[in-house]
Write a protein that holds these residues in place. Structure first.
Motif, PDB file in Angstrom:
ATOM      1  N   LEU A  39       0.839  -1.193   0.000  1.00  0.00           N
ATOM      2  CA  LEU A  39       0.000   0.000   0.000  1.00  0.00           C
ATOM      3  C   LEU A  39       0.879   1.250   0.000  1.00  0.00           C
ATOM      4  CD1 LEU A  39      -3.231   0.702   1.975  1.00  0.00           C
ATOM      5  CD2 LEU A  39      -1.429   2.412   1.938  1.00  0.00           C
ATOM      6  N   ALA A  40       1.930   1.204   0.815  1.00  0.00           N
ATOM      7  CA  ALA A  40       2.827   2.360   0.925  1.00  0.00           C
ATOM      8  C   ALA A  40       3.501   2.687  -0.405  1.00  0.00           C
ATOM      9  CB  ALA A  40       3.880   2.103   1.998  1.00  0.00           C
ATOM     10  N   ILE A  41       4.006   1.663  -1.112  1.00  0.00           N
ATOM     11  CA  ILE A  41       4.704   1.926  -2.378  1.00  0.00           C
ATOM     12  C   ILE A  41       3.726   2.413  -3.450  1.00  0.00           C
ATOM     13  CG2 ILE A  41       4.532  -0.462  -3.226  1.00  0.00           C
ATOM     14  CD1 ILE A  41       7.441   1.968  -3.855  1.00  0.00           C
ATOM     15  N   HIS A  42       2.519   1.874  -3.482  1.00  0.00           N
ATOM     16  CA  HIS A  42       1.524   2.339  -4.444  1.00  0.00           C
ATOM     17  C   HIS A  42       1.166   3.800  -4.167  1.00  0.00           C
ATOM     18  CE1 HIS A  42       1.032  -1.890  -5.492  1.00  0.00           C
ATOM     19  NE2 HIS A  42       0.211  -1.549  -6.473  1.00  0.00           N
ATOM     20  N   TYR A  43       1.030   4.132  -2.886  1.00  0.00           N
ATOM     21  CA  TYR A  43       0.685   5.503  -2.502  1.00  0.00           C
ATOM     22  C   TYR A  43       1.829   6.466  -2.816  1.00  0.00           C
ATOM     23  CZ  TYR A  43      -0.189   9.488   0.579  1.00  0.00           C
ATOM     24  OH  TYR A  43      -0.343  10.751   1.081  1.00  0.00           O
ATOM     25  N   GLY A  79      -1.618  -9.786  20.605  1.00  0.00           N
ATOM     26  CA  GLY A  79      -2.401  -9.366  19.453  1.00  0.00           C
ATOM     27  C   GLY A  79      -2.518  -7.849  19.371  1.00  0.00           C
ATOM     28  N   ILE A  80      -2.757  -7.204  20.509  1.00  0.00           N
ATOM     29  CA  ILE A  80      -2.872  -5.743  20.548  1.00  0.00           C
ATOM     30  C   ILE A  80      -1.550  -5.097  20.151  1.00  0.00           C
ATOM     31  CG2 ILE A  80      -3.220  -3.749  22.057  1.00  0.00           C
ATOM     32  CD1 ILE A  80      -5.186  -5.493  23.653  1.00  0.00           C
ATOM     33  N   ALA A  81      -0.454  -5.627  20.672  1.00  0.00           N
ATOM     34  CA  ALA A  81       0.879  -5.086  20.358  1.00  0.00           C
ATOM     35  C   ALA A  81       1.181  -5.195  18.867  1.00  0.00           C
ATOM     36  CB  ALA A  81       1.939  -5.817  21.174  1.00  0.00           C
ATOM     37  N   ILE A  82       0.800  -6.304  18.261  1.00  0.00           N
ATOM     38  CA  ILE A  82       1.052  -6.512  16.834  1.00  0.00           C
ATOM     39  C   ILE A  82       0.246  -5.532  15.986  1.00  0.00           C
ATOM     40  CG2 ILE A  82       0.695  -8.134  14.918  1.00  0.00           C
ATOM     41  CD1 ILE A  82       1.457 -10.380  16.913  1.00  0.00           C
ATOM     42  N   VAL A  83      -1.007  -5.305  16.355  1.00  0.00           N
ATOM     43  CA  VAL A  83      -1.857  -4.357  15.628  1.00  0.00           C
ATOM     44  C   VAL A  83      -1.287  -2.944  15.711  1.00  0.00           C
ATOM     45  CG1 VAL A  83      -4.107  -3.201  15.651  1.00  0.00           C
ATOM     46  CG2 VAL A  83      -3.986  -5.696  15.781  1.00  0.00           C
ATOM     47  N   ILE A  84      -0.838  -2.545  16.888  1.00  0.00           N
ATOM     48  CA  ILE A  84      -0.236  -1.217  17.057  1.00  0.00           C
ATOM     49  C   ILE A  84       1.031  -1.099  16.215  1.00  0.00           C
ATOM     50  CG2 ILE A  84       0.925   0.327  18.706  1.00  0.00           C
ATOM     51  CD1 ILE A  84      -1.010  -0.718  20.842  1.00  0.00           C
ATOM     52  N   PHE A  85       1.840  -2.154  16.217  1.00  0.00           N
ATOM     53  CA  PHE A  85       3.081  -2.157  15.439  1.00  0.00           C
ATOM     54  C   PHE A  85       2.806  -1.944  13.956  1.00  0.00           C
ATOM     55  CE2 PHE A  85       5.839  -4.767  12.695  1.00  0.00           C
ATOM     56  CZ  PHE A  85       7.032  -4.064  12.839  1.00  0.00           C
ATOM     57  N   PHE A  86       1.860  -2.695  13.390  1.00  0.00           N
ATOM     58  CA  PHE A  86       1.563  -2.577  11.967  1.00  0.00           C
ATOM     59  C   PHE A  86       0.975  -1.205  11.627  1.00  0.00           C
ATOM     60  CE2 PHE A  86       1.519  -7.383  11.600  1.00  0.00           C
ATOM     61  CZ  PHE A  86       2.574  -7.440  10.704  1.00  0.00           C
ATOM     62  N   SER A  87       0.201  -0.634  12.537  1.00  0.00           N
ATOM     63  CA  SER A  87      -0.387   0.693  12.303  1.00  0.00           C
ATOM     64  C   SER A  87       0.706   1.752  12.222  1.00  0.00           C
ATOM     65  CB  SER A  87      -1.370   1.033  13.427  1.00  0.00           C
ATOM     66  OG  SER A  87      -2.422   0.100  13.485  1.00  0.00           O
ATOM     67  N   LEU A  88       1.643   1.685  13.141  1.00  0.00           N
ATOM     68  CA  LEU A  88       2.755   2.645  13.148  1.00  0.00           C
ATOM     69  C   LEU A  88       3.664   2.438  11.942  1.00  0.00           C
ATOM     70  CD1 LEU A  88       3.700   2.591  16.956  1.00  0.00           C
ATOM     71  CD2 LEU A  88       2.434   4.370  15.711  1.00  0.00           C
ATOM     72  N   LEU A  89       3.876   1.186  11.579  1.00  0.00           N
ATOM     73  CA  LEU A  89       4.730   0.883  10.429  1.00  0.00           C
ATOM     74  C   LEU A  89       4.123   1.441   9.141  1.00  0.00           C
ATOM     75  CD1 LEU A  89       7.265  -0.605   9.386  1.00  0.00           C
ATOM     76  CD2 LEU A  89       5.832  -2.643   9.084  1.00  0.00           C
ATOM     77  N   LEU A  90       2.806   1.310   8.993  1.00  0.00           N
ATOM     78  CA  LEU A  90       2.136   1.834   7.808  1.00  0.00           C
ATOM     79  C   LEU A  90       2.287   3.354   7.718  1.00  0.00           C
ATOM     80  CD1 LEU A  90       0.273   1.525   5.347  1.00  0.00           C
ATOM     81  CD2 LEU A  90      -1.677   1.713   6.925  1.00  0.00           C
ATOM     82  N   SER A  95       4.964   7.884   4.887  1.00  0.00           N
ATOM     83  CA  SER A  95       5.521   9.229   5.043  1.00  0.00           C
ATOM     84  C   SER A  95       6.811   9.365   4.245  1.00  0.00           C
ATOM     85  CB  SER A  95       5.812   9.508   6.524  1.00  0.00           C
ATOM     86  OG  SER A  95       6.943   8.776   6.957  1.00  0.00           O
ATOM     87  N   GLY A  96       7.277  10.584   4.104  1.00  0.00           N
ATOM     88  CA  GLY A  96       8.524  10.827   3.383  1.00  0.00           C
ATOM     89  C   GLY A  96       9.753  10.460   4.179  1.00  0.00           C
ATOM     90  N   TYR A  97       9.562  10.064   5.441  1.00  0.00           N
ATOM     91  CA  TYR A  97      10.703   9.710   6.294  1.00  0.00           C
ATOM     92  C   TYR A  97      11.229   8.304   6.023  1.00  0.00           C
ATOM     93  CZ  TYR A  97       9.337  13.849   8.940  1.00  0.00           C
ATOM     94  OH  TYR A  97       9.023  15.133   9.308  1.00  0.00           O
ATOM     95  N   PHE A  98      10.396   7.480   5.396  1.00  0.00           N
ATOM     96  CA  PHE A  98      10.838   6.114   5.081  1.00  0.00           C
ATOM     97  C   PHE A  98      11.426   6.113   3.665  1.00  0.00           C
ATOM     98  CE2 PHE A  98      10.585   1.681   3.872  1.00  0.00           C
ATOM     99  CZ  PHE A  98      10.893   1.018   5.051  1.00  0.00           C
ATOM    100  N   PRO A  99      12.635   5.579   3.498  1.00  0.00           N
ATOM    101  CA  PRO A  99      13.304   5.606   2.179  1.00  0.00           C
ATOM    102  C   PRO A  99      12.489   4.915   1.088  1.00  0.00           C
ATOM    103  CG  PRO A  99      14.829   4.952   3.915  1.00  0.00           C
ATOM    104  CD  PRO A  99      13.465   4.927   4.529  1.00  0.00           C
TER     105      PRO A  99
END
Length: 219
Positions: A39-43, A79-90, A95-99
């Motif tokens: 999703l990130a690369i398409h965006y 499960g909650i920790a994993i969901v938070i992790f993926f949300s932050l990663l997305l 953002s422009g901060y990720f190469p």
């Protein structure tokens, strides 16, 4: 519209049974990671929204699925920790901060990711000769959706890396859909590979315990 709701039948099936029997956690994790960076690369590359518009909806459904799987295995905090992790990663990847070059590199691994997202589930189904609580509607829908995505990618996205990933995904999803019908009616209890090993280990220990008193009586 169908693609945006593709995981709903699976969610309803898990909720109704209050069990995550036959669902591979490994497959879920790899699949979710793949959706995030794709999703990130398409965006970031500003591809037509028709090529990735359903990604966000599927990711949300996957997060709910992850929560349910861990909930029914009594591992809710994980499960909650994993969901938070993926949300932050997305958010970071979009953002422009990720190469951007790293995102492009990840798309070159789409074939590997597709294999990693589906092979654990395929192997588990084969070993158990059952697909457990996998939803036929969801699995067939995913197979059809990934096949359709191959054609939209051919027309609208000039990237062989992304196309190769979708081709692999279509093949893997079609394999699982085939297993759904192949093992239909099977009474074998389906569990993940990791749980199967634990159960075998527990059974072996129980057998050893029952043998000990018998040995003492004989003596």
């Amino acid at each position: 519209m169908m693609a945006t709701l593709i995981k709903i039948p699976q969610l309803l099936k898990l909720w109704a049974s209050k069990s995550s029997e036959g669902i591979s956690i490994e497959s879920l994790m790899v699949e979710q990671f793949s959706y995030v960076y794709n999703l990130a690369i398409h965006y970031r590359e500003q591809y037509p929204i028709t090529t990735y518009g359903d990604f966000a909806s599927i990711m949300v459904q996957n997060m709910i699925l992850i929560l349910l799987v861990f909930l029914f295995r009594k591992r809710t905090p994980e499960g909650i920790a994993i969901v938070i992790f993926f949300s932050l990663l997305l958010a970071w990847m979009c953002s422009g901060y990720f190469p951007l070059e790293v995102l492009r590199f990840l798309t070159s691994l789409n074939m590997v990711m597709s294999l990693g997202a589906r092979m654990p589930q395929i192997i588990s189904n084969y070993q158990n000769k059952s697909t457990g609580l996998l939803s036929p509607i969801t699995c067939v829908g995913l197979a059809m959706g990934s096949t359709a995505r191959v054609f939209t990618t051919l027309q609208e996205v000039p990237s062989w890396r992304i196309l190769a990933g979708y081709l692999t995904s279509a093949t893997m999803n079609s394999t699982i859909a085939t297993q759904i019908f192949l093992y239909r009616g099977s009474k074998t209890t389906a569990v993940s590979a990791g749980e199967t090993k634990k159960e075998k280990s527990t059974d072996a220990k129980d057998k050893e315990k029952t043998k000990e008193p018998e040995t003492k009586k004989t003596q």
